[in-house]
Write a protein that holds these residues in place. Structure first.
Motif, mmCIF file in Angstrom:
data_model
loop_
_atom_site.group_PDB
_atom_site.id
_atom_site.type_symbol
_atom_site.label_atom_id
_atom_site.label_comp_id
_atom_site.label_asym_id
_atom_site.label_seq_id
_atom_site.Cartn_x
_atom_site.Cartn_y
_atom_site.Cartn_z
ATOM 1 N N PHE A 201 15.493 -15.905 10.303
ATOM 2 C CA PHE A 201 14.846 -15.257 9.161
ATOM 3 C C PHE A 201 14.097 -16.318 8.356
ATOM 4 C CE2 PHE A 201 18.751 -12.535 9.713
ATOM 5 C CZ PHE A 201 18.082 -11.586 10.460
ATOM 6 N N ALA B 135 23.972 -5.562 10.965
ATOM 7 C CA ALA B 135 23.412 -4.930 9.767
ATOM 8 C C ALA B 135 22.993 -3.477 10.003
ATOM 9 C CB ALA B 135 22.216 -5.734 9.282
ATOM 10 N N PRO B 136 23.444 -2.545 9.157
ATOM 11 C CA PRO B 136 22.945 -1.171 9.236
ATOM 12 C C PRO B 136 21.534 -1.093 8.616
ATOM 13 C CG PRO B 136 24.543 -1.377 7.476
ATOM 14 C CD PRO B 136 24.456 -2.718 8.130
ATOM 15 N N PRO C 119 12.131 -8.525 1.762
ATOM 16 C CA PRO C 119 11.700 -9.903 1.452
ATOM 17 C C PRO C 119 10.500 -10.332 2.285
ATOM 18 C CG PRO C 119 14.081 -9.823 1.726
ATOM 19 C CD PRO C 119 13.569 -8.474 2.104
ATOM 20 N N LEU C 120 10.457 -9.910 3.562
ATOM 21 C CA LEU C 120 9.338 -10.327 4.400
ATOM 22 C C LEU C 120 8.053 -9.558 4.093
ATOM 23 C CD1 LEU C 120 11.115 -10.873 7.846
ATOM 24 C CD2 LEU C 120 10.424 -12.568 6.196
ATOM 25 N N ASN D 101 13.973 -15.935 16.310
ATOM 26 C CA ASN D 101 13.984 -14.951 15.209
ATOM 27 C C ASN D 101 14.843 -15.367 14.024
ATOM 28 O OD1 ASN D 101 12.468 -13.472 16.972
ATOM 29 N ND2 ASN D 101 14.126 -12.135 17.586
ATOM 30 N N ASN E 162 24.473 -2.511 15.930
ATOM 31 C CA ASN E 162 25.197 -3.240 14.876
ATOM 32 C C ASN E 162 26.713 -3.110 14.976
ATOM 33 O OD1 ASN E 162 24.684 -0.554 14.121
ATOM 34 N ND2 ASN E 162 25.135 -0.999 11.998
ATOM 35 N N TYR F 17 12.797 -9.565 14.058
ATOM 36 C CA TYR F 17 13.706 -9.887 12.949
ATOM 37 C C TYR F 17 14.659 -8.716 12.704
ATOM 38 C CZ TYR F 17 10.542 -13.736 11.864
ATOM 39 O OH TYR F 17 9.775 -14.868 11.928
ATOM 40 N N THR G 156 17.615 -6.692 2.971
ATOM 41 C CA THR G 156 17.803 -8.137 3.144
ATOM 42 C C THR G 156 16.772 -8.795 4.063
ATOM 43 O OG1 THR G 156 19.348 -7.781 4.972
ATOM 44 C CG2 THR G 156 20.301 -8.024 2.779
ATOM 45 N N VAL G 157 16.098 -8.006 4.896
ATOM 46 C CA VAL G 157 15.125 -8.611 5.826
ATOM 47 C C VAL G 157 13.716 -8.051 5.608
ATOM 48 C CG1 VAL G 157 14.523 -8.936 8.271
ATOM 49 C CG2 VAL G 157 16.909 -9.045 7.561
ATOM 50 N N PHE H 64 17.652 -14.862 20.795
ATOM 51 C CA PHE H 64 16.380 -14.339 21.291
ATOM 52 C C PHE H 64 15.476 -15.465 21.780
ATOM 53 C CE2 PHE H 64 18.055 -11.247 18.399
ATOM 54 C CZ PHE H 64 17.739 -10.028 18.962
ATOM 55 N N ALA I 266 17.206 -8.841 15.377
ATOM 56 C CA ALA I 266 18.167 -9.921 15.116
ATOM 57 C C ALA I 266 19.195 -9.457 14.082
ATOM 58 C CB ALA I 266 17.434 -11.165 14.633
ATOM 59 N N ALA I 267 18.715 -8.827 13.003
ATOM 60 C CA ALA I 267 19.623 -8.356 11.950
ATOM 61 C C ALA I 267 20.579 -7.302 12.505
ATOM 62 C CB ALA I 267 18.818 -7.787 10.793
ATOM 63 N N ARG I 268 20.046 -6.463 13.377
ATOM 64 C CA ARG I 268 20.870 -5.384 13.948
ATOM 65 C C ARG I 268 22.001 -5.970 14.800
ATOM 66 N NH1 ARG I 268 17.018 -0.784 15.004
ATOM 67 N NH2 ARG I 268 17.436 -0.304 12.840
ATOM 68 N N GLU J 161 20.833 -2.197 4.937
ATOM 69 C CA GLU J 161 20.942 -3.663 4.727
ATOM 70 C C GLU J 161 19.729 -4.367 5.331
ATOM 71 O OE1 GLU J 161 23.418 -5.475 3.320
ATOM 72 O OE2 GLU J 161 25.253 -4.290 3.401
ATOM 73 N N ILE J 162 19.258 -3.855 6.472
ATOM 74 C CA ILE J 162 18.085 -4.470 7.108
ATOM 75 C C ILE J 162 16.878 -4.348 6.174
ATOM 76 C CG2 ILE J 162 16.479 -4.345 9.073
ATOM 77 C CD1 ILE J 162 18.828 -3.418 10.789
ATOM 78 N N HIS K 125 12.792 -16.339 5.465
ATOM 79 C CA HIS K 125 12.995 -16.379 4.015
ATOM 80 C C HIS K 125 14.391 -16.880 3.630
ATOM 81 C CE1 HIS K 125 14.557 -12.605 5.470
ATOM 82 N NE2 HIS K 125 15.205 -12.420 4.341
ATOM 83 N N ILE L 231 27.083 -9.451 5.839
ATOM 84 C CA ILE L 231 27.003 -8.031 6.211
ATOM 85 C C ILE L 231 28.412 -7.473 6.400
ATOM 86 C CG2 ILE L 231 26.276 -6.445 8.085
ATOM 87 C CD1 ILE L 231 23.898 -7.445 6.389
ATOM 88 N N TYR M 174 24.402 -14.851 7.423
ATOM 89 C CA TYR M 174 23.877 -13.479 7.327
ATOM 90 C C TYR M 174 24.879 -12.433 7.830
ATOM 91 C CZ TYR M 174 20.775 -9.496 7.561
ATOM 92 O OH TYR M 174 20.222 -8.256 7.390
#
Lengths: 253, 350
Positions: B81, A162-163, A174-175, B79, B67, A153, A170-171, B75, A156-158, A166-167, B83, B96, B92
């Protein structure tokens, strides 16, 4: 739906009513040796009413509540903050983990003599005790929660731009919430158990102090009133966090 | 313009990999498990440290963190999210980037429309089927308008039909968007269906790069080991039938293949794609060949038979239990069925 809920609630109340009834009968029929030490439930209710109306219970309850809220909030925020750093950054984890592992097993009340000498008998003492009692479990649950977040995850955010900050917000956070809430839920109840012990030993106000005064006056009914208030507060705090957890995570878990 | 160049990339199993992916190309990275395919994608995405250099449009991006590389990455596990609901997952990357609420809403609506998932916008990943998750993940990867798209065995967990349908849709979408894409798979047929070019990766090195036909008809030794050495037949005669079917004759073997072009030079089929029977199979006498068993090679789970049919010899691979049930010996007469769908062809223009 509502009818089913009410019906379910009724069933939960029945054993409590039976228990209180048996208590009342045993006390009224003098079935316990030393009747003076075992007041009937109705006497406890009367005393509860008297203590509430006179403001004695309210005053002491408020003192305990404020201490719990301040100590628990401060301990939780600090635990959360350091937990995030340790969970996210391996270097910080390696550096802090040995010290924290050493301090964590010490029971919160074990700090009491030391804190009495450091802070004296005052408002800071119970708050500090609750801070310690809340800090470590929430810290450990936050670290575990963050470490348990699937690395994919984060990847994926990266790739979505997302820096780190933020990761985390936002990720990862919450998880990690279910783990964090486990810590909050358990410690919310624990904070009440600890504050009572601290007040009984060293503080002149609060529910614990009221219980100690009642003990010296051999007022069993007041002690039972205090125990009931304590039980209700432990349960309410735990239920509140369980409710909050469900509210925030039930859609996706 | 979004070309990719990998120069002397080394990481884990990958050793000194050099590879170029052209602008708007769909390159399939084909290889067995543990060949280093996902590692290579992670290197391109900047998710792991590596030795060597990655160039986007001839500019090195080794110093750029993941990033900042503007990559869309689908992937293997998708993956999504858990939530966030579908809309929030797609939005998302846009959030950002601090795009305005209106811009985000418009782009999310557009992607929901393209991927045909508008009705799923408020659902959470746990409430989606495998195919729906796939579409959401692709929409999320495309949301930021990336310059490069990386897909890591995205159809792995899907059933054959859904996977085939999504592959066709994706191929059309990739062409429409003109986005440079690397698609990872271990399945040759999937690679052949998707690719403009295939790069075969084995034990951390690129063994062969070429068109699907080149890889199939002229495999290097290492590629042969992975996809198997096909039976290749040279055609002596072609005759166009109706419905895009061509009748070809290769020595004594007469076959019907599906092709738009008439002039077929060679026909190939993998040994495991030929059915073998000890009795004459029922049905029309099309793509059925009678021959004599000349060789039997047994391995741990399969049996490789050589069948002589006139001047041609065909290799057939079948599971040991099936072979044992037929009780065959060298010199016995057998029938082969060559399924038209499994036949690969080389036409005059290739």
């Amino acid at each position: 739906m509502k009818i089913v809920k009410i019906f379910k609630l009724k069933w939960e109340i029945i054993p409590i009513i039976i228990f209180l009834g048996i208590w009342e009968i045993i006390a009224r029929l003098d079935l316990m040796p030393g009747q003076f030490f075992f007041p009937p439930f109705s006497t406890v209710v009367t005393e509860f009413w008297y203590l509430t109306v006179s403001g004695v219970l309210g005053r002491n309850f408020l003192s305990s509540l404020i201490r719990v809220l301040i100590g628990f909030s401060a301990g939780s925020i600090a635990g959360l903050f350091i937990g995030i750093i340790m969970g996210w950054n391996n270097l910080a984890n390696k550096a802090l983990n040995p010290i924290i592992s050493l301090i964590y097993p010490i029971p919160a009340l074990g700090w009491l003599p030391l804190l009495m000498l450091w802070f004296g008998i005052g408002e800071i003492l119970p708050i500090a005790i609750i801070f310690i009692c809340s800090f470590f479990p929430i810290l450990y649950n936050t670290v575990t929660g963050i470490k348990n977040v699937n690395k994919n995850y984060i990847y994926a955010a990266r790739t979505l731009g997302a820096p780190d900050i933020e990761i985390i917000t936002t990720v990862v956070m919450p998880l990690a919430l279910p783990n964090i809430f486990t810590g909050l839920r358990l410690e919310a109840g624990m904070a009440w158990r600890v504050i009572i012990a601290a007040e009984m030993v060293a503080i002149p106000t609060g529910i614990g102090a009221l219980m100690m005064k009642a003990e010296s006056l051999i007022r069993i009914d007041i002690i039972i009133v205090c125990l009931i208030v304590l039980g209700i507060m432990c349960l309410s705090f735990e239920k509140f966090f369980a409710f909050l957890e469900k509210k925030l995570t039930y859609r996706w878990r | 313009m979004s070309s990719i160049k990998l120069k002397n990339i080394s990481k884990y199993i990958c050793k000194n990999i050099n590879l170029e992916i052209f602008d708007k190309e769909l390159l399939v990275l084909l290889g067995p498990n543990g060949a280093g395919k996902s590692t290579l994608l992670n290197v391109i995405a900047g998710l792991i440290d590596y030795e060597g250099s990655v160039f986007f449009n001839k500019i090195p991006v080794d110093k750029e963190p993941a990033n900042k590389r503007r990559i869309g990455y689908l992937f293997q596990e998708l993956n999504l999210f858990p939530h966030l609901d579908v809309s929030a997952n797609i939005a998302y990357g846009l959030r950002i980037q601090k795009q305005s609420q209106d811009e985000i809403r418009t782009r999310v609506e557009e992607l929901l429309q393209i991927m045909k998932i508008k009705h799923l916008s408020s659902r959470y990943p746990k409430e989606l089927s495998g195919g729906e998750k796939q579409r959401v993940a692709l929409a999320r990867a495309l949301a930021n308008s990336p310059r490069i798209l990386l897909l890591d065995e995205p159809m792995n967990s899907l059933d054959y039909r859904t996977s085939k349908y999504l592959r066709t849709e994706f191929k059309i979408l990739q062409k429409k968007l003109g986005i440079t894409t690397i698609y990872v798979t271990h399945n040759f047929y999937e690679a052949e269906e998707m690719a403009q070019r295939i790069a075969v990766l084995d034990k951390g090195s690129v063994e062969q790069v070429g068109s699907p036909q080149e890889i199939f008809f002229h495999p290097t030794e290492a590629v042969n080991d992975f996809i198997g050495a096909p039976n290749i037949l040279t055609c002596d005669y072609c005759n166009r039938l109706s419905f895009g079917l061509i009748e070809v004759k290769c020595g004594d073997i007469s076959l019907v293949v599906s092709s738009e072009r008439e002039k077929i030079k060679k026909v190939a089929i993998l040994p495991e794609d030929i059915y073998l029977s000890d009795t004459r199979p029922p049905g029309p006498d099309v793509n059925r060949v009678r021959g004599k068993l000349t060789e039997i090679e047994e391995s741990s789970s399969t049996v490789c038979c050589t069948v002589k049919t006139g001047k041609n010899s065909l290799k057939v691979k079948l599971p040991q239990e099936i072979f044992a049930s037929m009780n065959l010996n060298i010199g016995d007469e057998v029938w082969l069925i060559l399924a038209p769908r499994k036949l690969k062809i080389i036409t005059d223009g290739e």
